[in-house]
Write an enzyme that holds these catalytic residues in place. Sequence first.
Site, short mmCIF file in Angstrom:
data_model
loop_
_atom_site.label_atom_id
_atom_site.label_comp_id
_atom_site.label_asym_id
_atom_site.label_seq_id
_atom_site.Cartn_x
_atom_site.Cartn_y
_atom_site.Cartn_z
N ASP A 1 0.89 -1.27 -0.21
CA ASP A 1 -0.06 0.07 -0.05
C ASP A 1 0.92 1.19 0.01
O ASP A 1 2.12 1.09 0.30
CB ASP A 1 -0.97 -0.08 1.27
CG ASP A 1 -1.64 1.11 1.45
OD1 ASP A 1 -2.64 1.52 0.45
OD2 ASP A 1 -1.83 1.87 2.64
N ASP B 1 -0.43 5.09 0.97
CA ASP B 1 -0.93 6.08 1.97
C ASP B 1 -0.71 5.31 3.40
O ASP B 1 -1.51 4.72 3.66
CB ASP B 1 -2.02 6.85 1.63
CG ASP B 1 -2.06 7.89 0.54
OD1 ASP B 1 -0.78 8.00 0.15
OD2 ASP B 1 -3.28 8.33 0.20
N ASP C 1 -1.73 -0.90 5.73
CA ASP C 1 -1.81 -0.15 7.35
C ASP C 1 -3.49 -0.26 7.40
O ASP C 1 -3.53 0.54 8.65
CB ASP C 1 -1.51 1.26 7.41
CG ASP C 1 -2.09 2.21 6.51
OD1 ASP C 1 -2.38 1.95 5.15
OD2 ASP C 1 -2.35 3.33 7.03
#
Length: 288
Positions: A19, A21, A226
Amino acid sequence: MADSYGGEAHSPFFIIFTDLDGTLLDNVSYSWKEAESAVEECRRHSIPIVLVTSKTRAELMVLREALCIFDPFVTENGGGVFFPKKRFNRPPEGADSVDGLWRWSLGVPYSRLVKAFEDMAQELGWKMKGFSQMTPQEISRLTGLSIDEAIRAAQREYDEPFLILDKGNAPELDLFEAAKRRNLHITKGGRFYHLHGRSDKGRATKWLIELYRKIGHNVFSIGVGDSENDLPMLEVVDLAIFVGNPQTLNDAKGRVQDILVPREKGPKGWNQAILNFLKTREEYVDVK
């Protein structure tokens, strides 16, 4: 020896799916500097880094240049999978061509999503606002992106990010059911909800792993995320790494087993976990 699908032939063939961001990029500054040493080590060892993100193709074209990462990438929560023609000299089966890339389209066209989103808001009587209804200035204010970056973020193809502004006392479940009735899905990202088709990060990641295996690689996959919408990706990789709020994992009811949670979060955690993995990668040779 390099093959026609990029990367170096070695056993196992390590691939990192990540991922952006809040993971490889800082959630506030969007900087990757704190992960730069691990990214450089991956480059030195010819380990592909596949960006798997809610970002658009327009955003990724700029970010890939900045990061010097030119491996396949996944946009808009699994809606599109793209392969650079310079490294993939023949198209994967089922791919078409767009802007110097081979493209797998796994998601629902954006025009259909926008119409469904508007219908859902009206049906539920909720006040919601999607990217399709926002100006670049609004997207910039909500995300911290520059105006140019916000314009690229609005160039959607497979996914409608949105905010719930007012739903009264209605349960959130009503929203998910409204999407389900339209054969669509909703996931939660770090900032926005996302309306999309059956595609998700896990499906796109699995397809890429299978592609590399079909061409003869003994793949060992690493996934780093996250937030909740990263869990489908983390479910299908061999080694899952989570650099977000551990409470998200508690809420996930054990969907991902044996997940590695570094002490540091975001790009610091990414750097820590990937460097540690690279130091011990010999443990994974011929394990599969």
